[in-house]
Design a protein around this motif. Structure first.
Motif, PDB file in Angstrom:
ATOM      1  N   GLU A  20       0.832  -1.203   0.000  1.00 51.66           N
ATOM      2  CA  GLU A  20       0.000   0.000   0.000  1.00 51.66           C
ATOM      3  C   GLU A  20       0.863   1.248   0.000  1.00 51.66           C
ATOM      4  O   GLU A  20       2.007   1.232   0.470  1.00 51.66           O
TER       5      GLU A  20
ATOM      6  N   CYS B   3      -2.743   0.237  -3.872  1.00 51.52           N
ATOM      7  CA  CYS B   3      -2.270  -1.074  -3.436  1.00 51.52           C
ATOM      8  C   CYS B   3      -1.866  -1.866  -4.670  1.00 51.52           C
ATOM      9  O   CYS B   3      -2.719  -2.190  -5.504  1.00 51.52           O
TER      10      CYS B   3
ATOM     11  N   TRP C 272     -10.402  -2.835   0.528  1.00 56.60           N
ATOM     12  CA  TRP C 272      -9.773  -2.104   1.620  1.00 56.60           C
ATOM     13  C   TRP C 272     -10.548  -2.317   2.914  1.00 56.60           C
ATOM     14  O   TRP C 272     -11.789  -2.322   2.923  1.00 56.60           O
ATOM     15  N   TYR C 273      -9.785  -2.466   3.984  1.00 55.69           N
ATOM     16  CA  TYR C 273     -10.316  -2.495   5.337  1.00 55.69           C
ATOM     17  C   TYR C 273      -9.571  -1.438   6.129  1.00 55.69           C
ATOM     18  O   TYR C 273      -8.538  -0.939   5.694  1.00 55.69           O
ATOM     19  N   ARG C 274     -10.098  -1.117   7.296  1.00 50.25           N
ATOM     20  CA  ARG C 274      -9.387  -0.177   8.159  1.00 50.25           C
ATOM     21  C   ARG C 274      -9.562  -0.580   9.620  1.00 50.25           C
ATOM     22  O   ARG C 274     -10.528  -1.264   9.985  1.00 50.25           O
TER      23      ARG C 274
ATOM     24  N   TYR D 281     -14.904  -3.035  -1.361  1.00 50.95           N
ATOM     25  CA  TYR D 281     -14.211  -4.017  -2.175  1.00 50.95           C
ATOM     26  C   TYR D 281     -14.823  -4.044  -3.568  1.00 50.95           C
ATOM     27  O   TYR D 281     -15.953  -3.585  -3.774  1.00 50.95           O
TER      28      TYR D 281
ATOM     29  N   ILE E 224     -13.736   3.129  -4.853  1.00 51.78           N
ATOM     30  CA  ILE E 224     -12.739   2.104  -5.134  1.00 51.78           C
ATOM     31  C   ILE E 224     -12.654   1.882  -6.630  1.00 51.78           C
ATOM     32  O   ILE E 224     -13.666   1.946  -7.342  1.00 51.78           O
TER      33      ILE E 224
ATOM     34  N   LEU F  17      -8.114   3.590  -3.665  1.00 50.39           N
ATOM     35  CA  LEU F  17      -9.218   4.068  -2.841  1.00 50.39           C
ATOM     36  C   LEU F  17      -9.122   5.583  -2.797  1.00 50.39           C
ATOM     37  O   LEU F  17      -8.202   6.130  -2.177  1.00 50.39           O
TER      38      LEU F  17
ATOM     39  N   TYR G 261      -5.201   1.710   7.199  1.00 51.54           N
ATOM     40  CA  TYR G 261      -5.962   1.152   6.076  1.00 51.54           C
ATOM     41  C   TYR G 261      -5.163  -0.005   5.483  1.00 51.54           C
ATOM     42  O   TYR G 261      -3.987   0.135   5.154  1.00 51.54           O
ATOM     43  N   TYR G 262      -5.857  -1.135   5.336  1.00 49.20           N
ATOM     44  CA  TYR G 262      -5.223  -2.357   4.857  1.00 49.20           C
ATOM     45  C   TYR G 262      -5.812  -2.768   3.512  1.00 49.20           C
ATOM     46  O   TYR G 262      -7.038  -2.808   3.344  1.00 49.20           O
ATOM     47  N   CYS G 263      -4.944  -3.098   2.598  1.00 50.01           N
ATOM     48  CA  CYS G 263      -5.361  -3.679   1.331  1.00 50.01           C
ATOM     49  C   CYS G 263      -5.629  -5.170   1.539  1.00 50.01           C
ATOM     50  O   CYS G 263      -4.934  -5.829   2.326  1.00 50.01           O
TER      51      CYS G 263
ATOM     52  N   TRP H 291      -3.181  -9.900   2.851  1.00 48.50           N
ATOM     53  CA  TRP H 291      -3.250  -8.565   3.444  1.00 48.50           C
ATOM     54  C   TRP H 291      -1.965  -7.800   3.173  1.00 48.50           C
ATOM     55  O   TRP H 291      -0.875  -8.378   3.158  1.00 48.50           O
TER      56      TRP H 291
END
Length: 115
Positions: free
Chosen positions: A6, A22, A36-38, A50, A69, A80, A93-95, A105
Motif C-alpha cells: 500500500e 495497493c 480495503w479495510y481499516r 471491495y 474504489i 481508494l 488502512y489495509y489492502c 493482506w
C-alpha cells in the motif's frame, strides 16, 4: 506467494482528500476480490470497500458517497479515493485480496485526519 504493497496514506485536514494505492505482485491468478479495510485504535478491523473480479463494488455505509474504489487490472493495482475526510476516518488502512480461496493482506498505511 502474493505481496500487497500500500501507499498514499498520510496526514490531512478534515474535508480533505487522499488516494490510497495497493499494488499486487507475485503469483496472481484468478483474483476474486480486491478491497480495503481499516482499523482504528481500540476498534476491530472493518470493511471499507471491495471490488469483485466482475467489477461490482460494495461499500460500508459510512463511506458511501465519499470513497470510491477502482482498479487498474493491467497494473494489478487497486485504488481508494477518499474525499470529505473526517477525523473518525483516522485509522490504518489495509489492502485485501482474495485469490482463489486465499486471503492476503498488505502491511497497512496510516491515515490521520485532523480536525
Amino acid at each position: 506467494q502474493v505481496q500487497l504493497v500500500e501507499s498514499g496514506g498520510g496526514l490531512v485536514q478534515a474535508g480533505g482528500s487522499l488516494r490510497l494505492s495497493c499494488a499486487a505482485s507475485g503469483s496472481i491468478f484468478r483474483v476474486n476480490t480486491m478491497g480495503w479495510y481499516r482499523q482504528a485504535p481500540g476498534k476491530q478491523r472493518e470493511l471499507v470497500a471491495y471490488m469483485s473480479s466482475g467489477g461490482s463494488t460494495n461499500y460500508a455505509d459510512s463511506m458511501k458517497g465519499r470513497f470510491t474504489i477502482s482498479t487498474d487490472n493491467a497494473k494489478n493495482t487497486v485504488y481508494l479515493q477518499m474525499n470529505s475526510l473526517k477525523p473518525e476516518d483516522t485509522a490504518v488502512y489495509y489492502c485485501n485480496a482474495i485469490i482463489f480461496t486465499t486471503v492476503y493482506w498488505g502491511q497497512g498505511t496510516q491515515v490521520t485526519v485532523s480536525s
